[in-house]
Design an enzyme around this catalytic site. Structure first.
Site, mmCIF file in Angstrom:
data_model
loop_
_atom_site.group_PDB
_atom_site.id
_atom_site.type_symbol
_atom_site.label_atom_id
_atom_site.label_comp_id
_atom_site.label_asym_id
_atom_site.label_seq_id
_atom_site.Cartn_x
_atom_site.Cartn_y
_atom_site.Cartn_z
ATOM 1 N N GLU A 299 -5.362 -6.636 9.600
ATOM 2 C CA GLU A 299 -5.820 -5.362 10.147
ATOM 3 C C GLU A 299 -6.863 -5.510 11.252
ATOM 4 O OE1 GLU A 299 -5.301 -2.338 6.465
ATOM 5 O OE2 GLU A 299 -7.032 -3.655 6.314
HETATM 6 C C1 TNX Z 1 -4.967 -2.912 3.000
HETATM 7 S S1 TNX Z 1 -3.888 -5.498 2.297
HETATM 8 C C2 TNX Z 1 -5.930 -3.894 3.214
HETATM 9 C C3 TNX Z 1 -7.251 -3.767 2.537
HETATM 10 C C4 TNX Z 1 -7.366 -2.483 1.763
HETATM 11 C C5 TNX Z 1 -6.084 -2.199 1.035
HETATM 12 C C6 TNX Z 1 -6.151 -1.007 0.153
HETATM 13 C C7 TNX Z 1 -4.792 -5.934 3.377
HETATM 14 C C8 TNX Z 1 -4.569 -7.272 3.834
HETATM 15 N N1 TNX Z 1 -5.701 -5.075 3.851
HETATM 16 O O1 TNX Z 1 -8.288 -3.894 3.481
HETATM 17 O O2 TNX Z 1 -8.419 -2.628 0.864
HETATM 18 O O3 TNX Z 1 -5.047 -2.035 1.964
HETATM 19 O O4 TNX Z 1 -5.003 -0.867 -0.636
#
Ligand code: TNX
Length: 488
Positions: A299
């Site tokens: 992300e």
């Molecule tokens: C996605 S999964 C994220 C996290 C969040 C999560 C909540 C991932 C690699 N990143 O930063 O906590 O969703 O479900």
């Protein structure tokens, strides 16, 4: 009525032998050869069996004079694999055999699940012969200790639960925007300035190197190894709050206690950035006896692809220089990867092509599909805790999926395993964590351990219904999914 055989995950081979059952009595004693690597396992067996049976269980180093024997032994004659084990139970004795101490742990928890209370309160173990081994080498649980801190004692409860369901990797998401949870000797301000915060203004915390060693050791005895994650180059507000030199202005960022993602980032062109990556990953690797260190990589919404690739390469190089292998979230598949790198798949909404290419270039895929294995998702619309971005995950959703065909075009041999994930934006304490884990963690564990032809929902439903009695006895919170007729 025959005794119920409610072993989860479902073993590869399980036969009723027709002998008389083993009766668990006050005389039941664990017997093991007096070798240093086995005594700890024997003490663990006595403790686990004692707590499920309500009787104190002794450990001895010879069988002479013992009537109800639980015999632990290392043997060579088992199917290949360090975690394969055998359990043979009959009147008067149970033999637990494996090629390694980790295999013996799998045998011990199996025996623990076989104990049933017969009418009159007699504890008995049906006469069975079990031979079993895992489908996947990596059977993990990722816990986000950054959004909310999880104390060492609480983490030990979770490790015990993992071991009970034959999971073997605890992945700790140690850093994020809201907090930095592992003391890093080369960068002391990380925990000094950025560990006291959590989501929503809740209390924070961090692990000292001694705490971390304690977690690693507790897991090691139970067959659970630790993979630490330092998430870069996004999810780094805790780092930029502690070290202003990591921001273009040189000023530290404000502490953050919300739950947005994607806003924080490192900068490849700042002089402090390279040494930060090198030192932090070297320190974390030095604290980690396991093979792998996780570099995050998820992300990163405000960075050009080139700069992102530079970060993945630098973090990976630091991990490899410290003698460890690299794990990263699926986004790293967009960058050149060394063979053997583990790519953790999570967001099922994206184009699978980069994962197919990464696998062709020698990467391994770890399956954590958000819609199946993200145990921070709500069970249904009425669940108070949890998020819903990947949908609702009832018990059957967590159970009914096949890792080897999840990403079209990725060869089955490139799948190293399965990992559940528990993000803690909404989860503040152990009962809240456990309500999301139980019963779904057991479902994901069976997906990871048992081969597809041994798995079926009705069988799982029937077996897991028997486990709630032990969860209750141990005082573990759990969610009574309406998909199961619970026996309590
Ligand atoms: C996605 S999964 C994220 C996290 C969040 C999560 C909540 C991932 C690699 N990143 O930063 O906590 O969703 O479900």
């Amino acid at each position: 009525m025959p005794d119920v055989i409610a072993v989860v995950p479902q073993p590869a081979v399980l036969d009723r032998t027709g002998d008389a059952p083993f009766l668990f009595t006050d005389a039941t004693t664990v017997v093991v050869d007096g070798r240093p690597d086995l005594i700890g396992i024997a003490v663990l067996a006595a403790d686990l069996l004692g707590r499920v049976s309500g009787r104190a269980v002794e450990v001895r180093y010879a069988e002479a004079g013992v009537s109800d024997i639980v015999r632990l032994r290392l043997v060579e004659s088992l199917p290949a694999g360090d975690e394969a084990y055998r359990v043979v139970a009959r009147n008067g004795r149970v033999d637990l055999e494996a090629r390694t101490p980790a295999g013996l742990v799998r045998a011990i928890v199996t025996l623990r699940q076989l104990i049933v209370t017969a009418p009159g309160g007699v504890l008995r173990v049906p006469a069975v012969r079990i031979e079993d081994w895992p489908r996947y080498a990596w059977r993990g649980l990722s816990i986000d200790v950054a959004r909310h801190f999880v104390t060492v004692p609480d983490l030990k409860v979770v490790i015990g639960l993992m071991s009970h369901y034959k999971l073997n990797v605890l992945h700790l998401h140690l850093t994020d925007d809201q907090g930095w949870r592992l003391h890093v000797p080369s960068r002391p301000l990380l925990t000094r300035l950025s560990s006291s915060t959590s989501v929503g203004g809740d209390p924070g915390g961090f692990y000292s190197p001694e705490d971390f060693a304690d977690i690693v050791a507790y897991g090691a005895v139970r067959g659970v190894r630790v993979v630490p994650e330092v998430d870069v180059p996004g999810h780094v507000n805790a780092a930029t709050h502690a070290y202003g030199e990591l921001t273009p202005s040189g000023e530290p960022t404000e502490a953050y206690t919300g739950i947005e993602v994607g806003f924080s980032r490192l900068h490849a062109d700042l002089p402090a950035t390279g040494p930060f990556l090198t030192d932090v990953f070297a320190d974390v690797a030095a604290m980690t006896p396991g093979e792998y260190v996780h570099i995050g990589g998820d992300e990163v919404l405000t960075m050009e692809a080139d700069e992102y690739a530079t970060f993945v390469a630098a973090a990976s190089a630091a991990v490899r220089a410290a003698g460890k292998k690299v794990v990263g979230w699926q986004e790293i598949a967009h960058t050149p990867l060394e063979p053997g790198t583990v790519v953790q798949y999570w967001d099922t909404r994206v184009d699978p092509a980069p994962f197919v290419e990464a696998a062709q270039a020698g990467a391994l895929l770890l399956m954590s599909p958000g819609s199946k294995a993200y145990l921070d998702m709500k069970y249904d619309a009425s669940t108070e805790l949890g998020l819903e971005w990947a949908g609702h995950i009832e018990l059957r959703d967590a159970y009914d999926w096949e890792p080897s065909t999840l990403i079209e075009g990725v060869p089955a041999a490139s799948v190293i395993g399965v990992e559940a994930a528990l993000w803690t934006e909404t989860l503040r304490n152990l009962p809240e964590l456990l309500q999301m884990l139980l019963p779904r963690l057991a479902a994901v564990a069976e997906v990871a351990w048992s081969s597809p032809e041994r798995r079926d929902w009705d069988g799982f439903r029937g077996r897991i219904s028997q486990h709630a009695a032990l969860w209750d006895r141990l005082g573990l919170a759990w969610y009574p999914s309406p998909q199961v007729d619970w026996t309590r």
